[in-house]
Write a protein that holds these residues in place. Structure first.
Motif, mmCIF file in Angstrom:
data_model
loop_
_atom_site.group_PDB
_atom_site.id
_atom_site.type_symbol
_atom_site.label_atom_id
_atom_site.label_comp_id
_atom_site.label_asym_id
_atom_site.label_seq_id
_atom_site.Cartn_x
_atom_site.Cartn_y
_atom_site.Cartn_z
ATOM 1 N N LYS A 83 -13.582 -32.074 83.822
ATOM 2 C CA LYS A 83 -12.842 -33.193 83.244
ATOM 3 C C LYS A 83 -11.355 -32.859 83.129
ATOM 4 N N GLU A 118 -23.096 -36.795 84.803
ATOM 5 C CA GLU A 118 -22.119 -37.076 83.747
ATOM 6 C C GLU A 118 -20.707 -37.164 84.311
ATOM 7 N N GLU A 121 -20.324 -40.444 86.187
ATOM 8 C CA GLU A 121 -20.112 -41.551 85.245
ATOM 9 C C GLU A 121 -18.688 -41.525 84.683
ATOM 10 N N TYR A 122 -18.179 -40.342 84.452
ATOM 11 C CA TYR A 122 -16.807 -40.192 83.942
ATOM 12 C C TYR A 122 -15.803 -40.745 84.961
ATOM 13 N N GLN A 125 -15.944 -44.550 85.041
ATOM 14 C CA GLN A 125 -15.249 -45.129 83.888
ATOM 15 C C GLN A 125 -13.744 -45.120 84.090
#
Length: 312
Positions: A83, A118, A121-122, A125
């Motif tokens: 991230k 995950e 999906e990040y 978004q």
């Protein structure tokens, strides 16, 4: 020519791909690593030591002027590093990004791949209100090299124990072996990445590809034919796998060097393998040939050609 950064490019999966891109000589290559890689440096590759992947400012500074970032971060609890890397790519103006995927399909139901989902999906978004960062999930299915375990068929990719052992002649097979698997060698994966770096169109969000597609039972039959010896079949039942039970007298051992100690040995395989084989039975390892369609002239090695070449 584009400037491409391989994050974790000195590791297990990334290194064979780095070597191929460097050999082709069509792009400027930089490798981010937590440690020095003398042989890469000596060959002229720029290796940047990143001490802290959670430091977004450090990453942003290092990514200025970079066009494409490919991530091969292997151990990232909480996806903190990924991230942070994504945020740095956006801040530095990176055009294309590939998160750590390099395996079976997204949302496969395999718990071990939940962190990959995950990150997906990040990214979705971040791009929900409009394009912020172009990205592709590179998914070659299962690395075909694993079918030859314990024979080493790549320079850097380490092959740990799998459900087929061509030397000990054991195989774990689910029910009647009808599950479909897609396979790509690490060498051909590198070739697909090289073509993708120069691809003029927009990258597909999910970029599956493969050299061969075969049912589990047909792979076993082919190996038996090539080796001239029958395998001992350890049949697993769906009902047992769904309960997390592993009823087999034989089990491969995970000795992968990139895995922490608690993920090695027979015990952890009794937890991981049932979940993986069950997910594969439900189609997790049968990826869509997206890059095969976008690059129709791709010539990738199929399962039979590979097995006959390495086992003979």
């Amino acid at each position: 020519m584009v400037h491409v950064v391989f994050v974790g490019g000195g590791g297990n999966v990334g290194r064979d791909i780095v070597d191929e891109i460097v050999k082709q000589g069509e792009h400027q290559v930089t490798v981010f690593s937590r440690k020095t890689i003398p042989d890469l440096t000596e060959s002229g590759v720029n290796v940047v030591t990143i001490k802290n992947y959670s430091d977004q400012d450090e990453l942003t500074s290092a990514l200025r002027g970079v066009h494409t970032v490919l991530s091969f971060i292997s151990w990232d609890p909480g996806n903190v590093a990924q991230k942070s890397l994504i945020g740095a790519c956006i801040a530095a103006g990176v055009k294309r990004f590939a998160p750590t995927q390099w395996g079976i399909r997204s949302k496969s139901g395999f718990p071990g791949y939940a962190p990959k989902d995950e990150v997906h999906e990040y990214l979705q978004q971040l791009n929900a209100d409009g394009p912020v960062l172009e990205y592709c999930l590179f998914q070659p299915g299962v690395f075909m090299n694993y079918l030859a375990h314990p024979l080493q068929t790549a320079k850097h990719l380490y092959i740990s124990g799998t459900h087929i052992d061509v030397v000990k002649k054991h195989v774990l097979i689910v029910e009647d072996g009808e599950a479909w698997y897609t396979y790509t060698t690490i060498q051909d994966t590198a070739k697909v990445v090289a073509r993708a770096l120069s691809y003029p169109g927009k990258w597909p969000e999910t970029g599956g590809f493969y050299g061969g597609r075969a049912r589990e039972k047909d792979v076993v039959k082919l190996v038996e034919e090539i080796k001239g010896e029958p395998f001992e079949r350890h049949v697993l039942r769906i009902a047992d796998l769904e309960k997390g039970e592993f009823n087999s007298s034989w089990i491969p051992v995970n000795d992968h060097p990139n895995m922490p100690p608690e993920f090695k040995g027979e015990g952890i395989m009794r937890q991981i393998l049932p979940a993986f084989l069950l997910a594969a039975h439900r189609g997790a390892a049968d990826v869509d040939p997206v890059w095969n369609s976008l690059l129709p002239d791709l010539q990738l090695e199929d399962v039979e050609t590979f097995l006959r070449r390495v086992l003979k």
